[in-house]
Design a protein around this motif. Sequence first.
Motif, PDB file in Angstrom:
ATOM      1  N   TYR A   1       0.861  -1.193   0.000  1.00 36.25           N
ATOM      2  CA  TYR A   1       0.000   0.000   0.000  1.00 36.25           C
ATOM      3  C   TYR A   1       0.891   1.234   0.000  1.00 36.25           C
ATOM      4  N   PHE A   2       0.578   2.198  -0.857  1.00 35.96           N
ATOM      5  CA  PHE A   2       1.343   3.433  -0.964  1.00 35.96           C
ATOM      6  C   PHE A   2       0.532   4.613  -0.429  1.00 35.96           C
ATOM      7  N   SER A   3       1.243   5.569   0.168  1.00 32.53           N
ATOM      8  CA  SER A   3       0.589   6.801   0.606  1.00 32.53           C
ATOM      9  C   SER A   3       1.603   7.925   0.671  1.00 32.53           C
ATOM     10  N   ALA A   4       1.094   9.141   0.759  1.00 34.04           N
ATOM     11  CA  ALA A   4       1.943  10.323   0.935  1.00 34.04           C
ATOM     12  C   ALA A   4       1.303  11.234   1.973  1.00 34.04           C
ATOM     13  N   TYR A   5       2.126  11.680   2.907  1.00 34.39           N
ATOM     14  CA  TYR A   5       1.702  12.600   3.961  1.00 34.39           C
ATOM     15  C   TYR A   5       2.491  13.903   3.840  1.00 34.39           C
ATOM     16  N   MET A   6       1.911  14.975   4.330  1.00 35.70           N
ATOM     17  CA  MET A   6       2.611  16.244   4.439  1.00 35.70           C
ATOM     18  C   MET A   6       2.397  16.816   5.834  1.00 35.70           C
ATOM     19  N   THR A   7       3.308  17.714   6.221  1.00 39.26           N
ATOM     20  CA  THR A   7       3.167  18.451   7.466  1.00 39.26           C
ATOM     21  C   THR A   7       3.770  19.833   7.296  1.00 39.26           C
ATOM     22  N   PRO A   8       3.153  20.867   7.867  1.00 41.67           N
ATOM     23  CA  PRO A   8       3.857  22.156   7.935  1.00 41.67           C
ATOM     24  C   PRO A   8       5.166  21.959   8.693  1.00 41.67           C
ATOM     25  N   ALA A   9       6.206  22.643   8.252  1.00 39.33           N
ATOM     26  CA  ALA A   9       7.528  22.461   8.848  1.00 39.33           C
ATOM     27  C   ALA A   9       7.888  23.685   9.669  1.00 39.33           C
ATOM     28  N   SER A  10       7.858  23.514  10.969  1.00 37.96           N
ATOM     29  CA  SER A  10       8.178  24.613  11.878  1.00 37.96           C
ATOM     30  C   SER A  10       9.359  24.216  12.757  1.00 37.96           C
ATOM     31  N   PRO A  11      10.375  25.061  12.837  1.00 35.63           N
ATOM     32  CA  PRO A  11      10.471  26.417  12.284  1.00 35.63           C
ATOM     33  C   PRO A  11      10.856  26.460  10.808  1.00 35.63           C
ATOM     34  N   ALA A  12      11.333  25.342  10.228  1.00 39.66           N
ATOM     35  CA  ALA A  12      11.707  25.306   8.820  1.00 39.66           C
ATOM     36  C   ALA A  12      11.778  23.853   8.376  1.00 39.66           C
ATOM     37  N   ALA A  13      11.761  23.647   7.058  1.00 41.77           N
ATOM     38  CA  ALA A  13      11.782  22.289   6.527  1.00 41.77           C
ATOM     39  C   ALA A  13      13.071  21.554   6.855  1.00 41.77           C
ATOM     40  N   ASN A  14      14.163  22.301   7.033  1.00 38.50           N
ATOM     41  CA  ASN A  14      15.446  21.662   7.331  1.00 38.50           C
ATOM     42  C   ASN A  14      15.759  21.658   8.825  1.00 38.50           C
ATOM     43  N   SER A  15      14.705  21.740   9.621  1.00 40.50           N
ATOM     44  CA  SER A  15      14.852  21.722  11.079  1.00 40.50           C
ATOM     45  C   SER A  15      14.518  20.341  11.629  1.00 40.50           C
ATOM     46  N   PRO A  16      15.265  19.845  12.627  1.00 40.31           N
ATOM     47  CA  PRO A  16      14.924  18.564  13.259  1.00 40.31           C
ATOM     48  C   PRO A  16      13.571  18.583  13.956  1.00 40.31           C
ATOM     49  N   GLU A  17      13.080  19.781  14.311  1.00 39.97           N
ATOM     50  CA  GLU A  17      11.800  19.880  15.022  1.00 39.97           C
ATOM     51  C   GLU A  17      10.592  19.764  14.089  1.00 39.97           C
ATOM     52  N   ALA A  18      10.803  19.872  12.798  1.00 44.40           N
ATOM     53  CA  ALA A  18       9.681  19.852  11.852  1.00 44.40           C
ATOM     54  C   ALA A  18       8.955  18.502  11.909  1.00 44.40           C
ATOM     55  N   GLY A  19       7.636  18.556  11.982  1.00 40.08           N
ATOM     56  CA  GLY A  19       6.832  17.346  11.911  1.00 40.08           C
ATOM     57  C   GLY A  19       6.798  16.512  13.166  1.00 40.08           C
ATOM     58  N   THR A  20       7.188  17.085  14.298  1.00 41.76           N
ATOM     59  CA  THR A  20       7.245  16.293  15.528  1.00 41.76           C
ATOM     60  C   THR A  20       5.938  16.318  16.326  1.00 41.76           C
ATOM     61  N   GLY A  21       4.952  17.056  15.868  1.00 36.44           N
ATOM     62  CA  GLY A  21       3.670  17.124  16.574  1.00 36.44           C
ATOM     63  C   GLY A  21       2.553  16.474  15.783  1.00 36.44           C
ATOM     64  N   GLN A  22       1.318  16.717  16.220  1.00 39.33           N
ATOM     65  CA  GLN A  22       0.143  16.188  15.522  1.00 39.33           C
ATOM     66  C   GLN A  22      -0.209  17.134  14.384  1.00 39.33           C
ATOM     67  N   THR A  23       0.594  17.079  13.327  1.00 41.58           N
ATOM     68  CA  THR A  23       0.509  18.054  12.241  1.00 41.58           C
ATOM     69  C   THR A  23       0.462  17.415  10.853  1.00 41.58           C
ATOM     70  N   TRP A  24       0.553  16.086  10.786  1.00 39.94           N
ATOM     71  CA  TRP A  24       0.618  15.395   9.495  1.00 39.94           C
ATOM     72  C   TRP A  24      -0.781  15.133   8.930  1.00 39.94           C
ATOM     73  N   PHE A  25      -0.890  15.181   7.613  1.00 38.23           N
ATOM     74  CA  PHE A  25      -2.138  14.862   6.927  1.00 38.23           C
ATOM     75  C   PHE A  25      -1.810  14.112   5.645  1.00 38.23           C
TER      76      PHE A  25
END
Length: 235
Positions: free
Chosen positions: A96-120
């Motif tokens: 099964y294939f899928s794709a998710y996205m998340t806003p990246a805070s503080p930036a896309a190249n940050s280790p903190e990006a996507g660590t919360g309940q932010t994926w869809f």
Amino acid sequence: MKTFLAALAVVAAQLAAAHYTLPDLIANGETAADWVYVRTTQNHYSNAPITDVNSTEFRCYELDMNATPGQTSVATVQAGSTIGFKADNDFYHPGYFSAYMTPASPAANSPEAGTGQTWFKIWEDPPVFENGQLVFPSQTIDQITFTIPSSLPSGQYLVRGEQIALHVASSVGGAQFYIGCAQLNVVNGGDGTPGPLVSIPGVYTGYEPGILINIYDLPADYPGYTSPGPAVWRG
């Protein structure tokens, strides 16, 4: 001893060839080189899957969760455009294939990006149930592509491509996950509100009927494949 080591080398090469990674971002009509916009994964040499859906590494499976994001470039793409991932081998495991996205805070190249309940979830390609069996139309391809919803707000994002390989998924922990996370700057976006929102890890338990399944011995009353995770947000 030399014979034994040579045999081990052959086995390791066969195991690597039996799996795959998703190292290349497809965007703006081009396929990028390996690991330019996709965070280098732990399996970039072994090609081995991750199987623990509760591990923090399940999010993007980075080689180094702290250093890899900053070593990876950010691709600028248009909302409404087609993007995707190219694998380093054919996706010959059924899955099964899928794709998710998340806003990246503080930036896309940050280790903190996507660590919360932010994926869809923005896309999926499930197997098809026909004539009493599951058929996997995408089993012979080596890339997946999908559309960024045109109403997605502008900003920096992570996009996570995933295949859940189901060929040995009849026991808990048997499903194999092949993952790649690319870093994006989305422009010319809209005013949509993505959802439902989930956490990764946290999106799966491993007991979902679309993850814990014997695809070779389906029950007589099998209703068809049930996609794991949230519904797709189409914008």
